[in-house]
Design an enzyme around this catalytic site. Structure first.
Site, mmCIF file in Angstrom:
data_model
loop_
_atom_site.group_PDB
_atom_site.id
_atom_site.type_symbol
_atom_site.label_atom_id
_atom_site.label_comp_id
_atom_site.label_asym_id
_atom_site.label_seq_id
_atom_site.Cartn_x
_atom_site.Cartn_y
_atom_site.Cartn_z
ATOM 1 N N ARG A 97 44.591 43.924 33.747
ATOM 2 C CA ARG A 97 44.375 45.249 34.367
ATOM 3 C C ARG A 97 44.410 46.341 33.301
ATOM 4 N NH1 ARG A 97 48.255 43.201 38.416
ATOM 5 N NH2 ARG A 97 46.964 42.250 40.027
ATOM 6 N N PHE A 102 37.097 42.205 45.389
ATOM 7 C CA PHE A 102 38.281 41.396 45.716
ATOM 8 C C PHE A 102 39.530 42.131 45.214
ATOM 9 C CE2 PHE A 102 34.656 38.617 44.743
ATOM 10 C CZ PHE A 102 34.526 37.871 45.915
ATOM 11 N N ASP A 158 37.710 44.557 49.719
ATOM 12 C CA ASP A 158 38.427 43.334 50.097
ATOM 13 C C ASP A 158 38.169 43.060 51.577
ATOM 14 O OD1 ASP A 158 40.934 41.742 48.545
ATOM 15 O OD2 ASP A 158 40.836 41.453 50.719
ATOM 16 N N SER A 159 38.160 41.783 51.934
ATOM 17 C CA SER A 159 37.886 41.424 53.331
ATOM 18 C C SER A 159 39.149 41.482 54.193
ATOM 19 C CB SER A 159 37.272 40.022 53.407
ATOM 20 O OG SER A 159 38.141 39.091 52.806
ATOM 21 N N ASN A 200 33.031 42.046 53.191
ATOM 22 C CA ASN A 200 32.827 40.777 52.498
ATOM 23 C C ASN A 200 32.082 41.112 51.197
ATOM 24 O OD1 ASN A 200 31.476 38.422 51.518
ATOM 25 N ND2 ASN A 200 31.749 37.478 53.523
ATOM 26 N N ASP A 251 37.055 39.452 40.894
ATOM 27 C CA ASP A 251 38.301 38.676 40.821
ATOM 28 C C ASP A 251 38.495 37.904 42.129
ATOM 29 O OD1 ASP A 251 40.762 37.642 40.113
ATOM 30 O OD2 ASP A 251 41.867 39.466 40.593
ATOM 31 N N CYS A 286 40.149 32.160 38.996
ATOM 32 C CA CYS A 286 41.456 31.491 39.039
ATOM 33 C C CYS A 286 41.314 30.056 39.518
ATOM 34 C CB CYS A 286 42.429 32.279 39.912
ATOM 35 S SG CYS A 286 41.882 32.445 41.614
HETATM 36 N N1 SAH Z 1 42.075 41.626 42.188
HETATM 37 C C1 SAH Z 1 43.294 41.455 42.948
HETATM 38 C C2 SAH Z 1 43.564 40.022 43.343
HETATM 39 C C3 SAH Z 1 42.431 39.333 44.063
HETATM 40 S S1 SAH Z 1 42.930 37.992 45.022
HETATM 41 C C4 SAH Z 1 44.450 42.065 42.175
HETATM 42 O O1 SAH Z 1 44.254 42.567 41.070
HETATM 43 O O2 SAH Z 1 45.567 42.052 42.666
HETATM 44 C C5 SAH Z 1 41.530 37.674 45.980
HETATM 45 C C6 SAH Z 1 41.287 38.634 47.103
HETATM 46 O O3 SAH Z 1 40.024 38.332 47.633
HETATM 47 C C7 SAH Z 1 42.242 38.588 48.288
HETATM 48 O O4 SAH Z 1 42.804 39.844 48.451
HETATM 49 C C8 SAH Z 1 41.377 38.210 49.490
HETATM 50 O O5 SAH Z 1 41.731 38.923 50.664
HETATM 51 C C9 SAH Z 1 40.009 38.622 49.032
HETATM 52 N N2 SAH Z 1 38.846 37.916 49.572
HETATM 53 C C10 SAH Z 1 38.660 36.594 49.753
HETATM 54 N N3 SAH Z 1 37.387 36.340 50.132
HETATM 55 C C11 SAH Z 1 36.743 37.534 50.191
HETATM 56 C C12 SAH Z 1 35.399 37.934 50.495
HETATM 57 N N4 SAH Z 1 34.470 37.055 50.780
HETATM 58 N N5 SAH Z 1 35.110 39.245 50.429
HETATM 59 C C13 SAH Z 1 36.053 40.148 50.114
HETATM 60 N N6 SAH Z 1 37.317 39.831 49.793
HETATM 61 C C14 SAH Z 1 37.662 38.539 49.841
#
Ligand code: SAH
Length: 389
Positions: free
Chosen positions: A207, A223, A245-246, A272, A293, A333
């Site tokens: 970050r 995400f 985020d979803s 999404n 991410d 990840c």
């Molecule tokens: N970037 C974040 C961590 C990401 S974890 C940080 O820095 O803390 C992955 C995230 O993706 C989760 O919050 C989950 O809710 C979201 N997610 C999963 N599938 C998704 C999709 N298709 N569209 C949007 N968000 C999604």
């Protein structure tokens, strides 16, 4: 202590420092209570050290070291103290960090995260689960300032160990939301509804890297969860940071975190990411930085193909949105997709779009999630920064 013998020639991996003994490597798998401490020996009878046994699990013994050790509260105190000492060197005065990271701290099946004076524990093996009382006592000994411990054990892999999926306060008092500072930014997490142990601590250093590229840029954080990258970018002077985020809860928390830090240059949208990116591309929108991410796309080998397809689509669409000079940050990840595969995917998609990329930086897990070299399974996070020519 009960002794378990390995089949001929099955000791090499363990002798070289891998910590998992699989069922078919043992001569016998006796009916012992889940979590029993055993001494593992080579076929010739040489001791390889103590491990915790679970007949039910494919990972039948999880080694804890190379000597025969008593697994009592004192043992946990020593291991947690050693893990904490390492973190103090690399992340001094950190409020939110991983105190202990399973195999990488020679404690297969146990995770301890800290959010100021609240600790979150995760037991991914029966050997650790049956020792919950000792673990709690050891945490109180090493960290007398801790006021509450919560277990976050709603993890599917626990089923393979014959364990229940449970969450809840196991000691002391735990507030509904815990606030801590990371990279100078206030983060409030909900330890009850939050994903993982509340926050994705493994991206801490990444970050900072993303923030360093954010000044005067329009940043799209895909995400975003509770806002991690977007908040860092906004605080570092992005003109606008938008997080997607979803999860409704994650987005609501991200907005709360923005308010907490009085950041008016960021917004959060529940959507999404796959759809959002496609719509943005169709509308001809452009961004100066796109961060990807996503969650893990493959937990097993059979899912790798799908995961590769997912990464290809995300990176391809993100590149369509980036203007020349823009920054593409792509993280993964998925432990089963190594860095060179991720790099290949990005290269292939960029070549298809006739976009030329330069690799500016590569990162991984923050140092509170160290990688145990003898166990490639402990290396899961990849983080690549590209600049669009
Ligand atoms: N970037 C974040 C961590 C990401 S974890 C940080 O820095 O803390 C992955 C995230 O993706 C989760 O919050 C989950 O809710 C979201 N997610 C999963 N599938 C998704 C999709 N298709 N569209 C949007 N968000 C999604």
């Amino acid at each position: 202590m009960i002794t378990l013998q390995l089949k001929p020639k099955e000791h090499h991996r363990i002798a070289q420092g891998h910590l998992w003994v699989f069922r078919d490597e043992l001569v016998t798998t006796p009916d012992l209570p889940a979590g029993t401490a055993v001494n593992v020996v080579t076929h010739e009878g040489l001791s390889l050290g103590t491990g915790l046994y679970n007949k039910l699990s494919k990972i039948t013994v999880r080694m804890l070291g190379t000597t025969e050790t008593n697994i009592d509260t004192k043992f946990f105190v020593e291991r947690i103290r050693a893990a904490q000492a390492l973190r103090e060197q690399f992340l001094p005065n950190e409020e939110g960090y991983r105190v202990l990271f399973g195999e990488s701290d020679l404690m297969s099946g146990l995770i301890i995260d800290r959010y100021r004076n609240t600790m979150v524990i995760q037991m991914l093996s029966a050997g650790m689960d049956v020792r919950k009382a000792e673990i709690i006592e050891a945490i109180q000994t090493v960290f007398p300032e801790v006021t509450g411990i919560v277990e976050k054990n709603q993890i599917a892999t626990r089923k393979k160990e014959g364990l229940e999926l449970v969450d809840g306060v196991v000691w002391g008092t735990v507030p509904e939301t815990v606030q801590f500072t990371e990279n100078g930014i206030k983060i409030s997490v909900d330890l009850v509804t939050g994903q993982k142990t509340g926050y994705f601590l493994d991206q801490k250093i990444n970050r900072q890297t993303a923030a360093a590229y954010s000044k005067n840029k329009r940043v799209l954080d895909c995400f975003c969860n509770v806002g991690g990258f977007a908040l860092n970018a906004a605080a570092a002077g992005a003109t606008l940071a938008v997080g997607i985020d979803s999860s409704e809860i994650a987005v609501a928390n991200a907005r709360k975190n923005a308010e907490l830090n009085r950041l008016s240059n960021c917004e959060f949208i529940k959507a999404n990411v796959f759809d959002y990116l496609r719509e943005q591309a169709e509308a001809g929108e452009t961004w100066d930085m796109v961060i990807l991410d996503p969650p893990s796309f493959a937990k097993s080998r059979t899912a790798i193909r799908g995961a590769v397809g997912g990464y290809a689509e995300l990176n391809r669409t993100a590149m369509k949105l980036l203007r020349p000079g823009g920054i593409l940050i792509t993280a993964s990840c998925t432990q089963l997709v190594p860095e060179h595969d991720l790099m290949d995917i990005v290269y292939r998609e960029s070549a298809r779009l006739r976009v030329r990329l330069r690799l500016m930086h590569r990162g991984g897990q923050s140092p509170d999630h160290p990688v145990l070299l003898s166990m490639p399974e402990t290396h899961y996070l990849k983080f690549l920064v590209f600049s669009v020519m």
